[in-house]
Design a protein around this motif. Sequence first.
Motif, PDB file in Angstrom:
ATOM      1  N   UNK A  49       0.830  -0.987  -0.120  1.00 27.70           N
ATOM      2  CA  UNK A  49       0.152  -0.377   0.120  1.00 27.70           C
ATOM      3  C   UNK A  49       0.884   1.062   0.339  1.00 27.70           C
ATOM      4  N   UNK A  50       2.123   1.752  -0.766  1.00 25.20           N
ATOM      5  CA  UNK A  50       2.183   2.588  -0.835  1.00 25.20           C
ATOM      6  C   UNK A  50       3.738   2.694  -0.494  1.00 25.20           C
ATOM      7  N   UNK A  51       3.860   2.364   1.239  1.00 24.02           N
ATOM      8  CA  UNK A  51       4.369   1.727   2.650  1.00 24.02           C
ATOM      9  C   UNK A  51       5.991   0.467   2.061  1.00 24.02           C
ATOM     10  N   UNK A  52       6.558   1.047   3.030  1.00 31.60           N
ATOM     11  CA  UNK A  52       8.077  -0.074   2.702  1.00 31.60           C
ATOM     12  C   UNK A  52       7.456  -0.888   3.997  1.00 31.60           C
ATOM     13  N   UNK A  53       7.940  -2.310   3.308  1.00 34.92           N
ATOM     14  CA  UNK A  53       7.037  -3.665   4.080  1.00 34.92           C
ATOM     15  C   UNK A  53       8.435  -3.947   4.504  1.00 34.92           C
ATOM     16  N   UNK A  54       7.669  -5.316   5.287  1.00 33.07           N
ATOM     17  CA  UNK A  54       9.301  -6.580   5.647  1.00 33.07           C
ATOM     18  C   UNK A  54       8.100  -7.638   4.837  1.00 33.07           C
ATOM     19  N   UNK A  55       9.082  -8.671   4.355  1.00 32.47           N
ATOM     20  CA  UNK A  55       8.979  -9.551   3.255  1.00 32.47           C
ATOM     21  C   UNK A  55       8.073 -10.434   4.102  1.00 32.47           C
ATOM     22  N   UNK A  56       8.527 -11.062   5.220  1.00 37.83           N
ATOM     23  CA  UNK A  56       6.830 -11.680   6.486  1.00 37.83           C
ATOM     24  C   UNK A  56       5.672 -11.217   6.712  1.00 37.83           C
ATOM     25  N   UNK A  57       5.487  -9.709   6.581  1.00 36.90           N
ATOM     26  CA  UNK A  57       4.576  -8.785   6.953  1.00 36.90           C
ATOM     27  C   UNK A  57       3.087  -9.871   6.212  1.00 36.90           C
ATOM     28  N   UNK A  58       2.015  -9.981   7.220  1.00 38.64           N
ATOM     29  CA  UNK A  58       1.112 -10.952   7.042  1.00 38.64           C
ATOM     30  C   UNK A  58       0.089  -9.610   5.467  1.00 38.64           C
ATOM     31  N   UNK A  59      -0.155 -10.300   4.498  1.00 39.15           N
ATOM     32  CA  UNK A  59      -0.975  -9.539   3.425  1.00 39.15           C
ATOM     33  C   UNK A  59      -2.349  -9.168   3.911  1.00 39.15           C
ATOM     34  N   UNK A  60      -2.791  -8.022   4.150  1.00 49.10           N
ATOM     35  CA  UNK A  60      -4.665  -8.179   3.782  1.00 49.10           C
ATOM     36  C   UNK A  60      -5.732  -8.270   3.129  1.00 49.10           C
ATOM     37  N   UNK A  61      -6.665  -8.168   3.142  1.00 43.69           N
ATOM     38  CA  UNK A  61      -7.388  -8.726   0.900  1.00 43.69           C
ATOM     39  C   UNK A  61      -7.583  -6.965   0.716  1.00 43.69           C
ATOM     40  N   UNK A  62      -7.220  -7.142  -0.556  1.00 41.10           N
ATOM     41  CA  UNK A  62      -7.199  -5.353  -1.462  1.00 41.10           C
ATOM     42  C   UNK A  62      -6.255  -4.942  -0.709  1.00 41.10           C
ATOM     43  N   UNK A  63      -5.262  -5.502  -0.313  1.00 43.37           N
ATOM     44  CA  UNK A  63      -3.793  -4.744  -0.392  1.00 43.37           C
ATOM     45  C   UNK A  63      -3.054  -4.529  -1.556  1.00 43.37           C
ATOM     46  N   UNK A  64      -2.001  -3.632  -1.447  1.00 42.70           N
ATOM     47  CA  UNK A  64      -1.127  -4.028  -2.997  1.00 42.70           C
ATOM     48  C   UNK A  64      -0.232  -3.810  -2.998  1.00 42.70           C
ATOM     49  N   UNK A  65       0.872  -4.598  -2.641  1.00 45.43           N
ATOM     50  CA  UNK A  65       1.569  -6.068  -3.414  1.00 45.43           C
ATOM     51  C   UNK A  65       2.596  -5.022  -4.400  1.00 45.43           C
ATOM     52  N   UNK A  66       4.204  -4.487  -4.149  1.00 48.02           N
ATOM     53  CA  UNK A  66       5.067  -3.991  -5.118  1.00 48.02           C
ATOM     54  C   UNK A  66       6.326  -4.130  -4.507  1.00 48.02           C
ATOM     55  N   UNK A  67       6.453  -5.136  -5.531  1.00 46.04           N
ATOM     56  CA  UNK A  67       8.345  -6.186  -5.319  1.00 46.04           C
ATOM     57  C   UNK A  67       9.228  -4.928  -7.064  1.00 46.04           C
ATOM     58  N   UNK A  68      10.041  -4.238  -6.430  1.00 48.93           N
ATOM     59  CA  UNK A  68      11.400  -4.015  -6.430  1.00 48.93           C
ATOM     60  C   UNK A  68      12.323  -4.648  -6.624  1.00 48.93           C
TER      61      UNK A  68
END
Length: 74
Positions: A49-68
């Motif tokens: 959702x546009x914010x830096x995240x840890x690789x092991x954070x649980x994702x929620x329905x509707x999230x947007x994941x971006x991988x670089x």
Amino acid sequence: MEIGVRLFAGFRKDRFRESTMAWEAGMTPRSIAKHLWIPAEEVGIIFVNGRHADPDVPLMAGDILSLFPVVGGG
């Protein structure tokens, strides 16, 4: 649950740029990357959702994941 996935740079090759996909509950950025055949050591930056995240954070329905990918230079 549906999660949007955005891939950048070389990750798009033979995959996609952006897709909304159905995933099992409890998925993480690491598990989605693995499912997409992206090695963990090649992932440089993760945003949820546009914010830096840890690789092991649980994702929620509707999230947007971006991988670089890792960027090299000299």
